[in-house]
Design an enzyme around this catalytic site. Structure first.
Site, PDB file in Angstrom:
ATOM      1  CE  LYS A 254      25.659 -14.632 -14.835  1.00 40.41           C
ATOM      2  NZ  LYS A 254      24.564 -14.604 -15.847  1.00 40.41           N
TER       3      LYS A 254
ATOM      4  CE1 TYR B  43      26.992 -17.755 -19.827  1.00 44.59           C
ATOM      5  CE2 TYR B  43      28.740 -16.117 -19.801  1.00 44.59           C
ATOM      6  CZ  TYR B  43      27.675 -16.742 -19.182  1.00 44.59           C
ATOM      7  OH  TYR B  43      27.291 -16.369 -17.911  1.00 44.59           O
TER       8      TYR B  43
ATOM      9  CG  PHE C  68      21.195 -13.626 -24.927  1.00 47.14           C
ATOM     10  CD1 PHE C  68      22.257 -14.181 -24.232  1.00 47.14           C
ATOM     11  CD2 PHE C  68      20.147 -14.454 -25.299  1.00 47.14           C
ATOM     12  CE1 PHE C  68      22.296 -15.531 -23.915  1.00 47.14           C
ATOM     13  CE2 PHE C  68      20.177 -15.827 -24.981  1.00 47.14           C
ATOM     14  CZ  PHE C  68      21.254 -16.351 -24.291  1.00 47.14           C
TER      15      PHE C  68
ATOM     16  NE  ARG D 228      20.435 -23.814 -13.667  1.00 51.31           N
ATOM     17  CZ  ARG D 228      20.614 -23.015 -14.727  1.00 51.31           C
ATOM     18  NH1 ARG D 228      21.791 -22.425 -14.940  1.00 51.31           N
ATOM     19  NH2 ARG D 228      19.647 -22.786 -15.563  1.00 51.31           N
TER      20      ARG D 228
ATOM     21  CB  THR E 255      17.039 -16.955 -16.853  1.00 51.59           C
ATOM     22  OG1 THR E 255      17.310 -18.352 -17.001  1.00 51.59           O
ATOM     23  CG2 THR E 255      18.132 -16.160 -17.551  1.00 51.59           C
TER      24      THR E 255
ATOM     25  NE  ARG F   3      20.218 -16.057 -12.245  1.00 51.28           N
ATOM     26  CZ  ARG F   3      20.367 -16.987 -13.187  1.00 51.28           C
ATOM     27  NH1 ARG F   3      19.376 -17.824 -13.472  1.00 51.28           N
ATOM     28  NH2 ARG F   3      21.502 -17.081 -13.849  1.00 51.28           N
TER      29      ARG F   3
ATOM     30  CG  ASN G 281      21.244 -13.423 -14.663  1.00 55.01           C
ATOM     31  OD1 ASN G 281      22.462 -13.250 -14.657  1.00 55.01           O
ATOM     32  ND2 ASN G 281      20.665 -14.338 -15.405  1.00 55.01           N
TER      33      ASN G 281
ATOM     34  CG  HIS H 195      27.268 -19.361 -14.687  1.00 54.12           C
ATOM     35  ND1 HIS H 195      26.575 -19.709 -15.828  1.00 54.12           N
ATOM     36  CD2 HIS H 195      28.082 -20.414 -14.406  1.00 54.12           C
ATOM     37  CE1 HIS H 195      26.964 -20.920 -16.223  1.00 54.12           C
ATOM     38  NE2 HIS H 195      27.887 -21.368 -15.385  1.00 54.12           N
TER      39      HIS H 195
ATOM     40  CD  GLU I 186      29.537 -24.067 -16.959  1.00 59.44           C
ATOM     41  OE1 GLU I 186      29.297 -23.886 -15.743  1.00 59.44           O
ATOM     42  OE2 GLU I 186      28.673 -23.939 -17.846  1.00 59.44           O
TER      43      GLU I 186
HETATM   44  N1  UDP Z   1      20.849 -13.668 -20.992  1.00 59.80           N
HETATM   45  C1  UDP Z   1      20.524 -12.410 -21.469  1.00 59.80           C
HETATM   46  N2  UDP Z   1      19.390 -12.272 -22.218  1.00 59.80           N
HETATM   47  C2  UDP Z   1      18.569 -13.305 -22.523  1.00 59.80           C
HETATM   48  C3  UDP Z   1      18.906 -14.587 -22.027  1.00 59.80           C
HETATM   49  C4  UDP Z   1      20.058 -14.731 -21.277  1.00 59.80           C
HETATM   50  O1  UDP Z   1      21.242 -11.442 -21.230  1.00 59.80           O
HETATM   51  O2  UDP Z   1      17.551 -13.109 -23.208  1.00 59.80           O
HETATM   52  C5  UDP Z   1      22.072 -13.844 -20.199  1.00 59.80           C
HETATM   53  C6  UDP Z   1      21.808 -13.948 -18.695  1.00 59.80           C
HETATM   54  O3  UDP Z   1      22.860 -13.280 -18.013  1.00 59.80           O
HETATM   55  C7  UDP Z   1      21.862 -15.450 -18.464  1.00 59.80           C
HETATM   56  C8  UDP Z   1      22.950 -15.885 -19.473  1.00 59.80           C
HETATM   57  O4  UDP Z   1      22.721 -15.036 -20.598  1.00 59.80           O
HETATM   58  O5  UDP Z   1      22.204 -15.778 -17.144  1.00 59.80           O
HETATM   59  C9  UDP Z   1      22.888 -17.324 -19.891  1.00 59.80           C
HETATM   60  O6  UDP Z   1      21.582 -17.627 -20.337  1.00 59.80           O
HETATM   61  P1  UDP Z   1      20.858 -18.987 -19.924  1.00 59.80           P
HETATM   62  O7  UDP Z   1      19.643 -19.116 -20.768  1.00 59.80           O
HETATM   63  O8  UDP Z   1      21.851 -20.106 -19.963  1.00 59.80           O
HETATM   64  O9  UDP Z   1      20.370 -18.693 -18.430  1.00 59.80           O
HETATM   65  P2  UDP Z   1      20.863 -19.272 -17.022  1.00 59.80           P
HETATM   66  O10 UDP Z   1      21.331 -20.679 -17.240  1.00 59.80           O
HETATM   67  O11 UDP Z   1      21.957 -18.347 -16.559  1.00 59.80           O
HETATM   68  O12 UDP Z   1      19.665 -19.195 -16.124  1.00 59.80           O
HETATM   69 MG    MG Z   2      22.593 -21.544 -18.682  1.00 59.68          MG
END
Ligand code: UDP
Ligand code: MG
Length: 156
Positions: free
Chosen positions: A9, A49, A57, A85, A91, A102, A112, A115, A126
């Site tokens: 990112k 997204y 968010f 993952r 996250t 992370r 974070n 992705h 994707e």
């Molecule tokens: N995100 C955020 N605030 C939140 C939750 C998510 O800014 O409260 C952002 C964060 O960058 C995250 C992305 O949205 O990586 C996608 O969220 P997801 O829940 O899919 O998390 P991930 O799969 O990336 O762990």
């Molecule tokens: Mg996700």
């Protein structure tokens, strides 16, 4: 073999962490099958997204992801989606375990670093969005030592 989409990112690029983060995946044994530095357009961010559209968010996330270049990477390996993952960690940096990407490099609840597709189906979708030109197929010398050629490679 499975393929997954990884995005380094804007925070990873701007903090000079591209090499370190990419190394985590490479050293684990994942094969790079596509890689490019690119700016995500608002249209691409919206498609990528899509499932988060209604979340609070979402506007901030799209703004962040389109603010500065990312490195898009396609990685290949047996169970690549799940393994990536696990390497990424939880996250939010503040909650992510030490030893994960992370957990080691960030503390933010939105910036974070990385992705990773969350299922093989998401990965297919994707990868189509980020690499419509298709990913490469080539012999990876290391596979003969990353996997047991008799037990694992013949199945994968
Ligand atoms: N995100 C955020 N605030 C939140 C939750 C998510 O800014 O409260 C952002 C964060 O960058 C995250 C992305 O949205 O990586 C996608 O969220 P997801 O829940 O899919 O998390 P991930 O799969 O990336 O762990
Ligand atoms: Mg996700």
């Amino acid at each position: 073999m499975e393929r997954t989409l990884i995005l380094l990112k804007p925070d990873a690029v701007q903090r000079g962490l591209v090499g370190k983060v990419l190394s985590r995946f490479e050293e684990k044994g994942l094969k790079i099958v596509a890689l490019k530095l690119m700016k995500i357009t608002p249209e691409l961010a919206a498609k990528h997204y899509e499932s988060h559209k209604e979340r609070k968010f979402y506007p901030g996330l799209v703004k962040f992801m389109t603010s500065s270049p990312v490195v898009a990477i396609a990685l290949e390996g047996i169970d690549a989606v799940k393994i990536c993952r696990t390497l990424m960690g939880a996250t939010f940096g503040a909650d992510a375990a030490p030893g994960t990407i992370r957990g080691d490099f960030g503390v933010s609840r939105s910036f974070n670093l990385v992705h990773g597709s969350d299922s093989p189906e998401a990965a297919q979708r994707e990868l189509g969005l980020f690499f419509p030109e298709n990913t490469l197929h080539y012999d990876y010398a290391a596979y003969g030592w990353i996997y047991d050629p008799i037990e694992e490679l013949k199945k994968g």
